[in-house]
Design a protein around this motif. Sequence first.
Motif, mmCIF file in Angstrom:
data_model
loop_
_atom_site.group_PDB
_atom_site.id
_atom_site.type_symbol
_atom_site.label_atom_id
_atom_site.label_comp_id
_atom_site.label_asym_id
_atom_site.label_seq_id
_atom_site.Cartn_x
_atom_site.Cartn_y
_atom_site.Cartn_z
ATOM 1 N N MET A 11 0.823 -1.211 0.000
ATOM 2 C CA MET A 11 0.000 0.000 0.000
ATOM 3 C C MET A 11 0.862 1.269 0.000
ATOM 4 O O MET A 11 0.483 2.274 -0.596
ATOM 5 N N ALA A 12 2.027 1.217 0.649
ATOM 6 C CA ALA A 12 2.932 2.367 0.715
ATOM 7 C C ALA A 12 3.798 2.487 -0.540
ATOM 8 O O ALA A 12 4.562 3.443 -0.666
ATOM 9 N N GLY A 13 3.691 1.520 -1.459
ATOM 10 C CA GLY A 13 4.491 1.555 -2.675
ATOM 11 C C GLY A 13 5.900 1.024 -2.506
ATOM 12 O O GLY A 13 6.729 1.157 -3.408
ATOM 13 N N GLU A 14 6.187 0.399 -1.357
ATOM 14 C CA GLU A 14 7.519 -0.156 -1.104
ATOM 15 C C GLU A 14 7.716 -1.504 -1.786
ATOM 16 O O GLU A 14 8.846 -1.913 -2.033
ATOM 17 N N LEU A 15 6.615 -2.218 -2.023
ATOM 18 C CA LEU A 15 6.638 -3.503 -2.721
ATOM 19 C C LEU A 15 5.638 -3.422 -3.872
ATOM 20 O O LEU A 15 4.632 -2.712 -3.772
ATOM 21 N N PRO A 16 5.891 -4.175 -4.960
ATOM 22 C CA PRO A 16 4.919 -4.154 -6.060
ATOM 23 C C PRO A 16 3.661 -4.926 -5.693
ATOM 24 O O PRO A 16 3.714 -5.869 -4.894
ATOM 25 N N PRO A 17 2.525 -4.533 -6.279
ATOM 26 C CA PRO A 17 1.298 -5.304 -6.028
ATOM 27 C C PRO A 17 1.399 -6.678 -6.669
ATOM 28 O O PRO A 17 2.167 -6.879 -7.619
ATOM 29 N N PRO A 18 0.645 -7.640 -6.177
ATOM 30 C CA PRO A 18 0.653 -8.977 -6.780
ATOM 31 C C PRO A 18 0.232 -8.917 -8.253
ATOM 32 O O PRO A 18 -0.616 -8.109 -8.639
ATOM 33 N N ARG A 19 0.810 -9.766 -9.056
ATOM 34 C CA ARG A 19 0.499 -9.777 -10.494
ATOM 35 C C ARG A 19 -0.964 -10.093 -10.762
ATOM 36 O O ARG A 19 -1.562 -9.566 -11.692
ATOM 37 N N ALA A 20 -1.554 -10.948 -9.950
ATOM 38 C CA ALA A 20 -2.976 -11.270 -10.139
ATOM 39 C C ALA A 20 -3.822 -10.015 -9.963
ATOM 40 O O ALA A 20 -4.745 -9.754 -10.741
ATOM 41 N N ALA A 21 -3.515 -9.220 -8.949
ATOM 42 C CA ALA A 21 -4.257 -7.980 -8.712
ATOM 43 C C ALA A 21 -4.062 -7.011 -9.870
ATOM 44 O O ALA A 21 -5.004 -6.329 -10.293
ATOM 45 N N GLN A 22 -2.860 -6.958 -10.419
ATOM 46 C CA GLN A 22 -2.594 -6.108 -11.573
ATOM 47 C C GLN A 22 -3.415 -6.565 -12.775
ATOM 48 O O GLN A 22 -4.013 -5.746 -13.477
ATOM 49 N N THR A 23 -3.469 -7.865 -12.993
ATOM 50 C CA THR A 23 -4.243 -8.416 -14.114
ATOM 51 C C THR A 23 -5.709 -8.032 -13.997
ATOM 52 O O THR A 23 -6.354 -7.701 -14.995
ATOM 53 N N LEU A 24 -6.235 -8.068 -12.777
ATOM 54 C CA LEU A 24 -7.643 -7.748 -12.541
ATOM 55 C C LEU A 24 -7.906 -6.242 -12.509
ATOM 56 O O LEU A 24 -9.051 -5.823 -12.390
ATOM 57 N N GLY A 25 -6.854 -5.435 -12.609
ATOM 58 C CA GLY A 25 -7.007 -3.988 -12.562
ATOM 59 C C GLY A 25 -7.436 -3.485 -11.199
ATOM 60 O O GLY A 25 -8.146 -2.490 -11.097
ATOM 61 N N ALA A 26 -7.000 -4.162 -10.142
ATOM 62 C CA ALA A 26 -7.421 -3.824 -8.779
ATOM 63 C C ALA A 26 -6.893 -2.459 -8.348
ATOM 64 O O ALA A 26 -5.714 -2.153 -8.513
ATOM 65 N N VAL A 27 -7.801 -1.650 -7.794
ATOM 66 C CA VAL A 27 -7.467 -0.349 -7.217
ATOM 67 C C VAL A 27 -8.146 -0.286 -5.855
ATOM 68 O O VAL A 27 -9.353 -0.531 -5.748
ATOM 69 N N PHE A 28 -7.375 0.036 -4.833
ATOM 70 C CA PHE A 28 -7.946 0.127 -3.487
ATOM 71 C C PHE A 28 -8.716 1.434 -3.335
ATOM 72 O O PHE A 28 -8.188 2.508 -3.612
ATOM 73 N N LEU A 29 -9.957 1.325 -2.876
ATOM 74 C CA LEU A 29 -10.784 2.489 -2.593
ATOM 75 C C LEU A 29 -10.789 2.813 -1.110
ATOM 76 O O LEU A 29 -10.832 3.972 -0.722
#
Length: 141
Positions: A11-29
């Motif tokens: 969430m802080a941008g220190e680690l990349p998001p999981p690839r599955a979440a990227q594939t799904l276009g996940a954005v935290f609200l």
Amino acid sequence: MDKQSFFWRIMAGELPPPRAAQTLGAVFLHVDGEAGLAELQFDGKPEFTNPAGNIQGGFLAAMLDDTMGPALAATLKQGEFAPTLNLNVSFHRAAVVGVLTGKGRVIKRGRDVCFLAGELFQNGELVASATATAIVRAMTK
């Protein structure tokens, strides 16, 4: 809740998001680690459709898993992760290409076993709902 856990580091941008979440276009609200709640937005892509033109159920299930999982991950300590043991999905109506919103929550968190629930909406209508069981484990490298 531990702000040094892998979830909060993502969430802080220190680690990349999981690839599955990227594939799904996940954005935290919204995420509330104290309450075990998460709300995400997903991109229902044309690549996710079945021959009828609707989003294939497996992608909806993945979106639900990626909604409930972070609700629990936000409560974990550094060095912990919580894989899903069981995922039960109910489909309520067809989803089409476009934006979907997931709402997930921790129903009960034990020392190891956790119970989760979530819903997936499109245009304000319930598309799918799920319950899941997860187990808290130490991460190993």
